[in-house]
Design a protein around this motif. Structure first.
Motif, PDB file in Angstrom:
ATOM      1  N   GLN A   1       0.813  -1.215   0.000  1.00 17.09           N
ATOM      2  CA  GLN A   1       0.000   0.000   0.000  1.00 17.09           C
ATOM      3  C   GLN A   1       0.851   1.272   0.000  1.00 17.09           C
ATOM      4  OE1 GLN A   1      -2.784  -0.647   3.232  1.00 17.09           O
ATOM      5  NE2 GLN A   1      -3.917  -2.163   2.039  1.00 17.09           N
TER       6      GLN A   1
ATOM      7  N   ASP B   1      -8.587  -2.476   9.110  1.00 18.82           N
ATOM      8  CA  ASP B   1      -8.352  -1.768   7.847  1.00 18.82           C
ATOM      9  C   ASP B   1      -8.055  -0.296   8.086  1.00 18.82           C
ATOM     10  OD1 ASP B   1      -8.603  -3.958   6.295  1.00 18.82           O
ATOM     11  OD2 ASP B   1     -10.683  -3.577   5.685  1.00 18.82           O
TER      12      ASP B   1
ATOM     13  N   ARG C   1      -4.812   1.646   6.938  1.00 14.23           N
ATOM     14  CA  ARG C   1      -4.892   2.822   6.050  1.00 14.23           C
ATOM     15  C   ARG C   1      -4.112   3.998   6.629  1.00 14.23           C
ATOM     16  NH1 ARG C   1     -10.071   1.622   4.788  1.00 14.23           N
ATOM     17  NH2 ARG C   1     -10.862   2.878   6.518  1.00 14.23           N
TER      18      ARG C   1
ATOM     19  N   ALA D   1      -0.402   3.277   6.454  1.00 17.78           N
ATOM     20  CA  ALA D   1       0.152   3.439   5.100  1.00 17.78           C
ATOM     21  C   ALA D   1       0.297   4.921   4.762  1.00 17.78           C
ATOM     22  CB  ALA D   1      -0.745   2.738   4.078  1.00 17.78           C
TER      23      ALA D   1
END
Ligand code: TYM
Length: 342
Positions: free
Chosen positions: A93, A311, A315, A318
């Motif tokens: 990612q 998640d 996120r 990243a």
């Protein structure tokens, strides 16, 4: 020292990776994850990465890689990594890894890559199986160097097996800086103080590895307690009834003593005196592992029930990682003569 390495007051940055090539093991936990959670995340600006691109260097099943990547990330959090304190993310990612990997391929030599022991061993294994060897297996150390260098990493805490890769990373950083100007921090390996090297319970001459086909000697963090007990109780020892700590002569018994010591603190040597038989030692080691994993499994179950939360952590991780890596990778692109992005 270059400009990043010399930044006054900057916190030590560390980077660690775990490959989603199998279920995480007692070896990963005792040798790496536990220390990441208990010590490393607090002592430095630490990045913990599920290095999923590295799972594609050998034949792989896409659904399995996806499942194992999510599971590895969830387990890192379950083992105590706190996203408020450190950065947890998935390699694919953050594009900077792949971008920089290409520059590392342009810095390394063909011979250097071919000499890496891991490549020789794995390529030979793939060939024996009749499969072809992926080019990415050869260039894997370039991506690995990029993982580390993109972040201005000062320290890479790894076990013995990984040390040659960090050495190559250092050489590539020095070479790049010499050719194109100071761009990368030259990282150093740090060995964990008690470098737990957990061995396979059925084959105490080899490390406990998550990608092993035969799993009866491999304890996974998410194994049911009954499976953990069964595997530990069936660990190969040597037929001698008593217990002594002699890693060379009695590797199976030494492995159990080291696991027990690592789970509960204490010295393998001293623990050896406390058990009258290998059976009793196995019972104690099995219980210690089950108890150590109990809260991790419970937390994993909670987190797995809410994948949206995991998640969201990934996120955010990243995004932070991109912010850290991109300026350095952009600078490296310019340093080698590529036009600025804009
Ligand atoms: P991986 O996924 O094999 O292992 C992750 C971490 O677990 C440790 N470890 C063990 N420690 C003790 N006993 C064992 N039996 C055992 N098995 C594994 C490893 O030392 C490691 O710390 N190439 C790396 C991933 C990677 C990486 C990086 C790491 C990719 N890029 C950059 C550091 C920096 C790997 O395969 O780890």
């Amino acid at each position: 020292m270059n400009e990043w390495a010399g930044a006054k007051g900057a916190r030590t940055r560390i980077f660690c990776g775990v490959r989603p090539t199998g279920h995480l093991t007692l070896g990963n936990y005792l040798g790496a994850m536990r220390r990441w959670a208990e010590v490393d995340q607090y002592r430095a600006d630490a990045l913990f990465c599920v290095v999923d691109l590295h799972a594609l260097t050998v034949e792989h099943d896409p659904a399995r890689v996806r499942r194992l990547s999510r599971q590895a990330a969830t387990l890192l959090l379950a083992s105590g990594l706190d996203p408020q304190v450190c950065t947890v993310f998935v390699q694919s990612q953050v594009d900077a890894h792949v971008r920089l990997s290409y520059l590392m391929e342009c810095t390394a030599s063909d011979g250097e890559m071919r000499r890496m022991l891991q490549y020789k061993e794995k390529a030979a294994r793939e060939e024996r199986r009749g499969g072809s060897v992926r080019l990415s297996l050869l260039t894997y150390p370039a991506l690995r160097a990029a993982d580390i260098l993109a972040y201005g990493t000062h320290e890479v805490p790894v076990g013995e097996d990984q040390a040659p890769h960090v050495e190559l990373t250092r050489e590539l950083a020095v070479r790049f800086n010499r050719r194109y100007g100071a761009t990368f921090v030259v990282p150093r390996t740090v060995r964990p103080p008690v470098a737990a090297r957990v061995k396979d319970l059925q084959d105490p001459a080899s490390a406990m590895g998550k990608a092993r086909a035969r799993t009866s000697g491999v304890v996974h963090v998410l194994d049911e307690p009954a499976a953990v007990r069964r595997k530990v109780l069936r660990a190969v020892t040597d037929g001698e009834p008593d217990v002594s700590y002699e890693p060379e002569r009695r590797p199976g018994v030494a492995n159990l003593l080291e696991v027990l010591a690592a789970c509960g603190g204490g010295e393998p040597q001293r623990l050896a005196g406390e058990y009258g038989s290998c059976g009793a030692l196995k019972e104690a080691a099995a219980e210690a592992v089950v108890e150590m994993f109990r809260p991790v499994r419970a937390r994993h179950a909670e987190l797995a029930a809410d994948p949206g939360q995991v998640d969201a952590v990934l996120r955010a991780g990243a995004e932070r990682a991109r912010g850290l890596a991109e300026p350095r990778v952009d600078a490296a692109f310019e340093a080698v003569g590529l036009l600025p992005r804009g």
